[in-house]
Design a protein around this motif. Structure first.
Motif, short mmCIF file in Angstrom:
data_model
loop_
_atom_site.label_atom_id
_atom_site.label_comp_id
_atom_site.label_asym_id
_atom_site.label_seq_id
_atom_site.Cartn_x
_atom_site.Cartn_y
_atom_site.Cartn_z
N GLN A 1 -4.03 -2.76 -12.31
CA GLN A 1 -4.67 -3.14 -11.05
C GLN A 1 -4.57 -2.01 -10.02
O GLN A 1 -5.53 -1.69 -9.33
N GLN A 2 -3.39 -1.42 -9.93
CA GLN A 2 -3.16 -0.33 -8.98
C GLN A 2 -4.08 0.85 -9.27
O GLN A 2 -4.53 1.55 -8.36
N LEU A 3 -4.38 1.09 -10.54
CA LEU A 3 -5.17 2.25 -10.93
C LEU A 3 -6.67 2.04 -10.74
O LEU A 3 -7.45 2.99 -10.86
N LYS B 1 -10.33 -0.27 -6.31
CA LYS B 1 -10.10 -1.17 -5.17
C LYS B 1 -8.71 -1.00 -4.57
O LYS B 1 -8.46 -1.41 -3.44
N TRP B 2 -7.77 -0.40 -5.34
CA TRP B 2 -6.43 -0.15 -4.84
C TRP B 2 -6.14 1.34 -4.75
O TRP B 2 -4.99 1.77 -4.78
N GLY B 3 -7.19 2.14 -4.66
CA GLY B 3 -7.02 3.58 -4.44
C GLY B 3 -7.01 4.42 -5.69
O GLY B 3 -6.76 5.63 -5.63
N GLY B 4 -7.31 3.83 -6.84
CA GLY B 4 -7.34 4.59 -8.08
C GLY B 4 -8.76 5.00 -8.45
O GLY B 4 -9.62 5.17 -7.59
N SER B 5 -9.00 5.16 -9.74
CA SER B 5 -10.32 5.56 -10.24
C SER B 5 -10.55 4.89 -11.58
O SER B 5 -9.61 4.49 -12.27
N TRP B 6 -11.82 4.80 -11.97
CA TRP B 6 -12.10 4.21 -13.28
C TRP B 6 -11.58 5.10 -14.40
O TRP B 6 -11.14 4.60 -15.45
N GLU B 7 -11.62 6.39 -14.21
CA GLU B 7 -11.08 7.28 -15.23
C GLU B 7 -9.60 7.00 -15.46
O GLU B 7 -9.13 6.92 -16.60
N ALA B 8 -8.85 6.82 -14.36
CA ALA B 8 -7.42 6.54 -14.48
C ALA B 8 -7.17 5.17 -15.10
O ALA B 8 -6.30 5.01 -15.98
N GLU C 1 0.83 -1.21 0.00
CA GLU C 1 0.00 0.00 0.00
C GLU C 1 0.86 1.27 0.00
O GLU C 1 0.65 2.20 0.77
N LEU C 2 1.81 1.29 -0.93
CA LEU C 2 2.72 2.44 -1.03
C LEU C 2 2.12 3.60 -1.82
O LEU C 2 2.72 4.67 -1.89
N GLY C 3 0.97 3.38 -2.44
CA GLY C 3 0.25 4.47 -3.08
C GLY C 3 0.44 4.58 -4.58
O GLY C 3 1.33 3.97 -5.17
N GLN C 4 -0.42 5.39 -5.19
CA GLN C 4 -0.44 5.56 -6.64
C GLN C 4 0.85 6.17 -7.16
O GLN C 4 1.40 5.74 -8.18
N SER C 5 1.37 7.19 -6.49
CA SER C 5 2.55 7.90 -6.98
C SER C 5 3.78 6.99 -7.02
O SER C 5 4.55 7.00 -7.99
N GLU C 6 3.95 6.19 -5.97
CA GLU C 6 5.10 5.29 -5.92
C GLU C 6 4.98 4.19 -6.97
O GLU C 6 5.96 3.84 -7.63
#
Length: 328
Positions: free
Chosen positions: A184-186, A189-196, A155-160
């Motif tokens: 998957q990260q985007l 469920k992993w903190g992203g968005s459908w747009e991304a 769970e290091l985040g989208q930016s990492e």
């Protein structure tokens, strides 16, 4: 289902398939599995050294790491060859698989604190190995690819995650395995968005060389969206004309393009398109993908359905009957 058989690239097939086993689908991989099961690292190393693409290298890393108990062979190889990036990377991937088995595939709210603690401990062990490899060999694709999975699990985040993908893509701009991992990260469920998620999948399809498998990311993103919406809403979503057109464009640019060269990832890519078109009711569009697959398929995404094999056969039969010439 009837016992009617259909013809395709692999000949006639009927009610027994499909096989989801990568070794049945790609028999040239069998010596790799045999060597890994025997704990014979020199033979594993020699097999992998003979591969002719980064995509095959990454697939081999996944497959060896998925062999139960392979960590013993790999830990020994790391001790004996501490400067070689391959055993460290495969061992790290093995640790990731061990950790993920403990975590399970359930959403976070259904995973216990003890499971998370063990999961993160295994991923941290993997991460330490991968940090070393990436520092020594910044262009080593399998290590960066594995670090996309550890970033997600820790769970290091989208930016990492995006930073790691960017480091890899400098050297390997159309790395399909890395793109599927970042997708998957985007997802939400992993903190992203459908747009991304959809934007990234479409960018990968648009910028990849004609005939590459990268267009299957578009199908992958739509399947993830379908899964998140649930049965009724998800089915309506996949039936939509915008989704259908998205899938058609991506398929024509990738596995249905005249420039497509059949490779280890082709079965997985065709499986994604066949699944997405079928569940959306676009059976004529699904037909060429089933014709290619025959009695072969990748386990994902068919394992999203209660009876994957029966579902595959049902949709294959319906799709190929729309072609008229598919029945024998």
């Amino acid at each position: 289902m009837s016992s009617t058989t259909y013809g395709g690239p692999t000949g006639p097939w009927g009610s027994s398939g499909p096989t989801f086993d990568p070794y049945d689908n790609t028999p040239e991989l069998i010596p790799l599995r045999a060597a890994a099961r025997a704990g014979d690292w020199p033979s594993v190393r020699a097999y992998i050294a003979g591969l002719d693409s980064t995509a095959k290298l990454n697939s081999a890393v996944y497959l060896v790491a998925d062999v139960p108990g392979a960590e013993h062979m790999l830990e020994r190889a790391v001790r004996e060859q501490p400067g070689d990036p391959l055993p460290r990377t495969v061992l790290a991937q093995r640790y990731v698989y061990i950790g993920w088995e403990i975590r399970s595939s359930y959403r976070a709210q259904h995973v216990s604190r003890e499971q998370f603690d063990q999961f993160h401990a295994w991923l941290r062990r993997a991460e330490q190995l991968l940090i070393e490899v990436c520092a020594e060999q910044p262009a080593y694709a399998p290590a960066w690819n594995a670090r996309l999975t550890t970033a997600r699990g820790l769970e290091l985040g989208q930016s990492e995650a995006r930073r790691r993908y960017d480091r890899l893509s400098v050297h390997h701009p159309h790395h399909y395995h890395a793109q599927t991992s970042l997708l998957q990260q985007l997802c939400p469920k992993w903190g992203g968005s459908w747009e991304a998620a959809h934007g990234f999948a479409q960018e990968c399809a648009r910028t990849a060389p004609d005939g590459s498998v990268n267009g299957a990311l578009v199908a992958d993103a739509h399947i993830e969206h379908w899964l998140d919406l649930g049965d009724r809403e998800g089915a309506a979503y996949l039936r939509g004309v915008p989704v259908r057109d998205d899938l058609r464009f991506a398929a024509q640019a990738s596995v249905l393009h005249p420039a497509h060269q059949v490779a280890w990832n082709s079965i997985g890519a065709h499986s994604l398109f066949a699944f997405a078109f079928s569940l959306g009711g676009h059976l004529e569009d699904a037909a060429p993908h089933f014709a290619f697959l025959g009695d072969r398929a990748s386990e994902s995404p068919w394992d999203y359905l209660p009876d994957p094999k029966a579902s595959f056969r049902k949709y294959r039969k319906s799709a190929l009957e729309t072609r008229g010439g598919g029945r024998r």
